[in-house]
Design a protein around this motif. Structure first.
Motif, PDB file in Angstrom:
ATOM      1  N   ARG A  96       0.845  -1.199   0.000  1.00  0.00           N
ATOM      2  CA  ARG A  96       0.000   0.000   0.000  1.00  0.00           C
ATOM      3  C   ARG A  96       0.878   1.245   0.000  1.00  0.00           C
ATOM      4  N   MET A  97       0.369   2.328  -0.573  1.00  0.00           N
ATOM      5  CA  MET A  97       0.970   3.647  -0.417  1.00  0.00           C
ATOM      6  C   MET A  97       0.288   4.289   0.784  1.00  0.00           C
ATOM      7  N   VAL A  98       1.070   4.846   1.702  1.00  0.00           N
ATOM      8  CA  VAL A  98       0.516   5.416   2.932  1.00  0.00           C
ATOM      9  C   VAL A  98       1.043   6.835   3.114  1.00  0.00           C
ATOM     10  N   LEU A  99       0.125   7.800   3.219  1.00  0.00           N
ATOM     11  CA  LEU A  99       0.506   9.163   3.573  1.00  0.00           C
ATOM     12  C   LEU A  99       0.686   9.180   5.083  1.00  0.00           C
ATOM     13  N   GLN A 100       1.868   9.627   5.525  1.00  0.00           N
ATOM     14  CA  GLN A 100       2.147   9.677   6.953  1.00  0.00           C
ATOM     15  C   GLN A 100       2.557  11.085   7.356  1.00  0.00           C
ATOM     16  N   LYS A 101       2.286  11.400   8.613  1.00  0.00           N
ATOM     17  CA  LYS A 101       2.598  12.724   9.155  1.00  0.00           C
ATOM     18  C   LYS A 101       3.392  12.556  10.440  1.00  0.00           C
ATOM     19  N   LYS A 102       4.393  13.415  10.595  1.00  0.00           N
ATOM     20  CA  LYS A 102       5.154  13.457  11.838  1.00  0.00           C
ATOM     21  C   LYS A 102       5.014  14.854  12.403  1.00  0.00           C
ATOM     22  N   SER A 103       4.421  14.965  13.585  1.00  0.00           N
ATOM     23  CA  SER A 103       4.246  16.272  14.217  1.00  0.00           C
ATOM     24  C   SER A 103       5.589  16.819  14.666  1.00  0.00           C
ATOM     25  N   ASN A 104       5.656  18.125  14.807  1.00  0.00           N
ATOM     26  CA  ASN A 104       6.885  18.851  15.088  1.00  0.00           C
ATOM     27  C   ASN A 104       7.718  18.253  16.224  1.00  0.00           C
ATOM     28  N   ASN A 105       7.112  17.970  17.349  1.00  0.00           N
ATOM     29  CA  ASN A 105       7.867  17.491  18.507  1.00  0.00           C
ATOM     30  C   ASN A 105       7.739  15.996  18.716  1.00  0.00           C
ATOM     31  N   ASN A 106       7.448  15.258  17.670  1.00  0.00           N
ATOM     32  CA  ASN A 106       7.239  13.819  17.779  1.00  0.00           C
ATOM     33  C   ASN A 106       8.275  13.105  16.921  1.00  0.00           C
ATOM     34  N   LYS A 107       8.725  11.961  17.372  1.00  0.00           N
ATOM     35  CA  LYS A 107       9.704  11.191  16.589  1.00  0.00           C
ATOM     36  C   LYS A 107       9.031  10.115  15.755  1.00  0.00           C
ATOM     37  N   GLN A 108       7.763   9.854  15.996  1.00  0.00           N
ATOM     38  CA  GLN A 108       7.034   8.794  15.299  1.00  0.00           C
ATOM     39  C   GLN A 108       6.221   9.353  14.138  1.00  0.00           C
ATOM     40  N   TRP A 109       6.232   8.628  13.034  1.00  0.00           N
ATOM     41  CA  TRP A 109       5.360   8.932  11.901  1.00  0.00           C
ATOM     42  C   TRP A 109       4.013   8.268  12.158  1.00  0.00           C
ATOM     43  N   SER A 110       2.926   8.970  11.865  1.00  0.00           N
ATOM     44  CA  SER A 110       1.572   8.430  12.039  1.00  0.00           C
ATOM     45  C   SER A 110       0.904   8.263  10.682  1.00  0.00           C
ATOM     46  N   PRO A 111       0.353   7.076  10.401  1.00  0.00           N
ATOM     47  CA  PRO A 111      -0.365   6.894   9.134  1.00  0.00           C
ATOM     48  C   PRO A 111      -1.660   7.710   9.136  1.00  0.00           C
ATOM     49  N   ILE A 112      -1.937   8.350   8.012  1.00  0.00           N
ATOM     50  CA  ILE A 112      -3.130   9.184   7.871  1.00  0.00           C
ATOM     51  C   ILE A 112      -4.111   8.576   6.875  1.00  0.00           C
ATOM     52  N   LEU A 113      -3.605   8.146   5.720  1.00  0.00           N
ATOM     53  CA  LEU A 113      -4.457   7.675   4.635  1.00  0.00           C
ATOM     54  C   LEU A 113      -3.664   6.724   3.760  1.00  0.00           C
ATOM     55  N   ALA A 114      -4.301   5.642   3.291  1.00  0.00           N
ATOM     56  CA  ALA A 114      -3.594   4.646   2.470  1.00  0.00           C
ATOM     57  C   ALA A 114      -4.433   4.241   1.268  1.00  0.00           C
ATOM     58  N   THR A 115      -3.740   3.739   0.260  1.00  0.00           N
ATOM     59  CA  THR A 115      -4.409   3.156  -0.896  1.00  0.00           C
ATOM     60  C   THR A 115      -4.711   1.688  -0.595  1.00  0.00           C
ATOM     61  N   GLU A 116      -5.450   1.071  -1.463  1.00  0.00           N
ATOM     62  CA  GLU A 116      -5.648  -0.381  -1.400  1.00  0.00           C
ATOM     63  C   GLU A 116      -4.338  -1.067  -1.767  1.00  0.00           C
ATOM     64  N   PRO A 117      -4.151  -2.321  -1.381  1.00  0.00           N
ATOM     65  CA  PRO A 117      -2.968  -3.050  -1.862  1.00  0.00           C
ATOM     66  C   PRO A 117      -2.944  -3.045  -3.396  1.00  0.00           C
ATOM     67  N   GLY A 118      -1.789  -2.801  -3.958  1.00  0.00           N
ATOM     68  CA  GLY A 118      -1.669  -2.692  -5.412  1.00  0.00           C
ATOM     69  C   GLY A 118      -1.625  -1.253  -5.874  1.00  0.00           C
ATOM     70  N   GLY A 119      -1.861  -0.310  -4.949  1.00  0.00           N
ATOM     71  CA  GLY A 119      -1.770   1.110  -5.297  1.00  0.00           C
ATOM     72  C   GLY A 119      -3.115   1.750  -5.512  1.00  0.00           C
ATOM     73  N   GLY A 120      -3.099   2.910  -6.123  1.00  0.00           N
ATOM     74  CA  GLY A 120      -4.301   3.698  -6.348  1.00  0.00           C
ATOM     75  C   GLY A 120      -3.978   5.164  -6.190  1.00  0.00           C
ATOM     76  N   SER A 121      -4.981   5.930  -5.800  1.00  0.00           N
ATOM     77  CA  SER A 121      -4.766   7.360  -5.589  1.00  0.00           C
ATOM     78  C   SER A 121      -5.640   7.828  -4.436  1.00  0.00           C
ATOM     79  N   ALA A 122      -5.233   8.943  -3.825  1.00  0.00           N
ATOM     80  CA  ALA A 122      -5.982   9.491  -2.707  1.00  0.00           C
ATOM     81  C   ALA A 122      -5.672  10.977  -2.564  1.00  0.00           C
TER      82      ALA A 122
END
Length: 166
Positions: A96-122
């Motif tokens: 999957r393609m996953v849009l992830q965000k890391k907040s300013n004072n955070n070391k962890q990336w958080s998943p926000i939105l993903a495509t289906e397996p095999g790809g796609g668009s969002a």
């Protein structure tokens, strides 16, 4: 007659030249960033995929973001606001393609939105603050794009632009 045609062609080429004049650099002021102007980036073509799954890109089509780094694949916010992000691509079957965000004072990336397996668009709207980062990751066993689909035409893309100040 030839003078008129030559004059007309000269005026046409001069006009075209004005239309493609690049925008001046957007850096100014104390922090060297102009938050009053447009903030946008658009990139295509899957570059390397880092071992973490972070996607880098080949081509910048637009880069008015100042802190968009296509070679790493990370957008770092320097002007808070409401942003629209869009991404697309064709991945291996279980990836999957996953849009992830890391907040300013955070070391962890958080998943926000993903495509289906095999790809796609969002596309998604996100409020982001100064220092926040946004990137596309591949999540799956192979962490690969189907590059066979990229035969002269890029099939992966990632774009973002600020649509409102906050």
């Amino acid at each position: 007659m030839y003078k008129i045609i030559l004059l007309g062609l000269s005026a046409l080429f001069w006009t075209i030249g004005l239309a493609v004049t690049p925008l001046p650099p957007r850096q100014s002021g104390k922090n060297n960033i102009d938050c009053l102007g447009p903030i946008a980036f658009s990139t295509t073509g899957s570059g390397i995929v880092h071992s973490t799954g972070l996607v880098a890109y080949k081509n910048n089509l637009v880069n008015l973001a100042v802190t968009w780094d296509r070679e790493v694949g990370v957008f770092t916010c320097v002007c808070s606001g409401l942003y629209q992000f869009s991404f697309s691509g064709s991945t291996e079957e279980n990836t999957r393609m996953v849009l992830q965000k890391k907040s300013n004072n955070n070391k962890q990336w958080s998943p926000i939105l993903a495509t289906e397996p095999g790809g796609g668009s969002a596309t998604i709207l996100l409020e982001i603050e100064v220092g926040d980062q946004v990137a596309i990751y591949l999540n799956g066993n192979q962490k690969k794009f189907k590059t066979i689909n990229e035969q002269g035409i890029e099939v992966t893309s990632f774009s973002g632009h600020r649509i409102a100040k906050t």
